[in-house]
Design a protein around this motif. Structure first.
Motif, short mmCIF file in Angstrom:
data_model
loop_
_atom_site.label_atom_id
_atom_site.label_comp_id
_atom_site.label_asym_id
_atom_site.label_seq_id
_atom_site.Cartn_x
_atom_site.Cartn_y
_atom_site.Cartn_z
N ASN A 1 -3.86 14.00 -3.73
CA ASN A 1 -3.39 12.85 -2.96
C ASN A 1 -3.75 11.58 -3.70
OD1 ASN A 1 -6.15 11.98 -1.88
ND2 ASN A 1 -6.00 14.07 -1.08
N VAL A 2 -2.95 10.56 -3.46
CA VAL A 2 -3.11 9.28 -4.15
C VAL A 2 -3.05 8.16 -3.10
CG1 VAL A 2 -2.22 7.74 -5.92
CG2 VAL A 2 -1.93 10.21 -6.16
N TYR B 1 -5.33 -1.25 -7.19
CA TYR B 1 -6.39 -0.25 -7.13
C TYR B 1 -5.76 1.08 -6.73
CZ TYR B 1 -10.07 2.63 -5.09
OH TYR B 1 -10.90 3.68 -4.78
N THR B 2 -6.05 2.13 -7.50
CA THR B 2 -5.49 3.45 -7.22
C THR B 2 -6.61 4.48 -7.23
OG1 THR B 2 -3.50 2.78 -8.43
CG2 THR B 2 -3.69 5.10 -7.86
N ASN B 3 -6.57 5.38 -6.27
CA ASN B 3 -7.55 6.45 -6.19
C ASN B 3 -6.81 7.79 -6.20
OD1 ASN B 3 -9.47 8.45 -5.20
ND2 ASN B 3 -10.78 6.72 -4.66
N TYR B 4 -7.03 8.55 -7.28
CA TYR B 4 -6.43 9.88 -7.41
C TYR B 4 -7.49 10.92 -7.05
CZ TYR B 4 -2.87 7.49 -10.21
OH TYR B 4 -1.89 6.64 -10.65
N SER B 5 -7.18 11.81 -6.15
CA SER B 5 -8.15 12.85 -5.80
C SER B 5 -8.43 13.77 -6.98
CB SER B 5 -7.63 13.67 -4.61
OG SER B 5 -6.44 14.37 -4.94
N SER B 6 -7.50 13.82 -7.92
CA SER B 6 -7.64 14.73 -9.06
C SER B 6 -8.29 14.08 -10.28
CB SER B 6 -6.26 15.29 -9.47
OG SER B 6 -5.33 14.24 -9.64
N SER B 7 -8.18 12.75 -10.44
CA SER B 7 -8.72 12.12 -11.66
C SER B 7 -9.49 10.84 -11.39
CB SER B 7 -7.58 11.85 -12.66
OG SER B 7 -6.56 11.07 -12.07
N GLY B 8 -9.76 10.52 -10.14
CA GLY B 8 -10.63 9.40 -9.83
C GLY B 8 -9.93 8.07 -9.68
N GLU B 9 -10.73 6.99 -9.74
CA GLU B 9 -10.24 5.65 -9.51
C GLU B 9 -9.64 5.03 -10.77
OE1 GLU B 9 -13.79 3.74 -8.15
OE2 GLU B 9 -13.36 4.18 -6.05
N GLY C 1 0.83 -1.19 0.00
CA GLY C 1 0.00 0.00 0.00
C GLY C 1 0.87 1.24 0.00
N GLU C 2 0.35 2.31 -0.58
CA GLU C 2 1.12 3.55 -0.66
C GLU C 2 0.18 4.75 -0.64
OE1 GLU C 2 4.76 5.52 -3.30
OE2 GLU C 2 3.66 3.78 -4.07
N MET C 3 0.63 5.80 0.01
CA MET C 3 -0.10 7.07 0.03
C MET C 3 0.87 8.18 -0.33
SD MET C 3 -2.42 6.58 3.49
CE MET C 3 -1.03 5.97 4.46
N ARG C 4 0.44 9.06 -1.24
CA ARG C 4 1.28 10.17 -1.68
C ARG C 4 0.48 11.47 -1.62
NH1 ARG C 4 2.06 6.28 -5.60
NH2 ARG C 4 0.87 7.43 -7.17
N TRP C 5 1.15 12.51 -1.17
CA TRP C 5 0.55 13.84 -1.13
C TRP C 5 1.47 14.80 -1.89
CZ3 TRP C 5 1.06 10.50 2.90
CH2 TRP C 5 -0.11 10.06 3.53
#
Length: 385
Positions: free
Chosen positions: A95-96, A125-133, A44-48
């Motif tokens: 954020n991702v 599975y990736t969720n971008y706050s700027s461009s969605g899933e 798992g990874e989280m990026r800001w």
């Protein structure tokens, strides 16, 4: 004072920051098939990310034409104040969050023509706050015929999400001449360059297949040959409203003019107005902006040769060891279609690249040689039919 006002210096500062937190765990699962134990990995990874542009001069500042003859260039547009590169202020972030799982599953083992057969499957599975899933995956197969012959292949779906600069590149404005095919007007207008917050991820479908040879009669020799093919859709390309092909594609969407390319033209009159195609509707602003409009296709072959041996195997009195490695990449197809219906263009790059490494080691000493060779290529990227 007039001279100082005219020659004033400007500045802008762009600051980008990335914070990243990631973790993973992997290992055998403790159960499996008769061919062997299943192993897996979870990550798992989280990026800001932040993108901050500070500026002391705005591209949206225009010359005050009051009382100045020949100031208005096309009757309704004042020229921009600054001749140097200035940018609009921007302060954005995204954020991702992504989670991935991968498993290696042994399928068959120690039967005729199959010393070992396994598959590797992975999903993300990736969720971008700027461009969605976004969902991506990979399936691979690894087949050892025997100790000397191995076949491998993969198929996958991959993405590249637009970065903050693609989405929010600061607005820049300049003056330009423009021949408008819609209204037949030919005058000067404003050219506006900026990002596009409506971009979606690029999507690529990739196939690979290859063979690895380790002949027993030549110990230390490993030869691999792999074919690869990638088709990319929704590729992000910078599209200019000045482009004639772009104009024609927009006009072809008449009478609704609902093509995404029509958004590159800001006009004073709405669609449906009886004067929509008259010079009265000459664009007040042209845009240069990234769009999900391109397609790209890449095909090629990678070859790698590794050979290591002791010099004493040739002549007992010779000390040290040798390692030879040769990498060859042949990429005959690398084409891009910038716009729907446009002719493909070739990448201006060599089709063949070769790199050779030769290393000699003896005791604490080592000597290395490296040679790189690139094939010739044409600078013209047009495909001539």
């Amino acid at each position: 004072e007039s001279w100082n006002w005219t020659t004033r210096s400007t500045q802008w500062i762009l600051t980008q920051q990335l914070d990243d937190l990631s973790g993973s765990i992997s290992g055998p699962l403790g159960f499996g098939l008769p061919a062997g134990e299943i192993s897996a990995a979870v990550s798992g990874e989280m990026r800001w990310a932040t993108y901050d542009m500070q500026t002391d001069a705005l591209p949206t500042e225009f010359v005050n034409c009051s009382g100045l003859r020949m100031c208005l260039q096309n009757g309704n547009t004042s020229p921009v104040r600054w001749t140097q590169n200035v940018n609009a202020p921007v302060s954005v972030g995204n954020n991702v969050y992504e989670f991935a799982v991968e498993a290696n599953v042994p399928l068959l083992k120690d039967i005729p023509l199959i010393a070992d057969l396994s598959t590797n499957v992975a999903g993300r599975y990736t969720n971008y706050s700027s461009s969605g899933e976004a969902y991506t995956w990979k399936i691979g197969l690894d087949w050892h015929v025997n100790e000397s012959i191995r076949f491998r292949g993969t198929t996958s779906v991959d993405i590249r999400a637009p970065n903050l600069n693609d989405l929010y590149q600061p607005v820049g404005i300049s003056s330009t001449g423009f021949t408008d095919l819609l209204t037949t007007g030919n005058n000067s207008t404003r050219l506006q360059t900026q990002g596009n917050a409506a971009l979606i991820p690029e999507v690529a479908r990739t196939y690979t297949g290859g063979v690895v040879l380790t002949p027993e009669f030549i110990p230390g020799l490993v030869i691999s040959v792999d074919y690869f093919q990638t088709h990319m859709s929704n590729a992000i390309a910078f599209i200019s409203g000045q482009n004639t092909a772009v104009q024609n594609l927009c006009i072809a969407s008449a009478p609704t003019y609902d093509s995404p390319l029509c958004g590159l033209y800001v006009r004073p009159l709405p669609v449906g107005d009886p004067n929509y195609r008259t010079p009265a509707n000459y664009p007040t602003v042209l845009k240069n902006s990234p769009l999900n409009a391109a397609q790209q296709q890449i095909e090629g072959v990678d070859i790698e040769v590794n050979y290591s041996f002791e010099l004493a195997d040739i002549l007992e009195e010779l000390p040290g060891s040798m390692n030879f490695r040769h990498l060859l990449s042949y990429q005959p197809v690398n084409t891009t279609i910038q716009l729907p219906g446009a002719s493909p263009t070739w990448a201006v790059a060599p089709k063949t690249r070769q790199t050779t490494f030769l290393n000699y080691s003896v005791g604490d000493w080592g000597f290395s040689f490296q040679n790189q060779w690139l094939s010739g290529f044409k600078k013209n990227n047009a495909i001539i039919t």
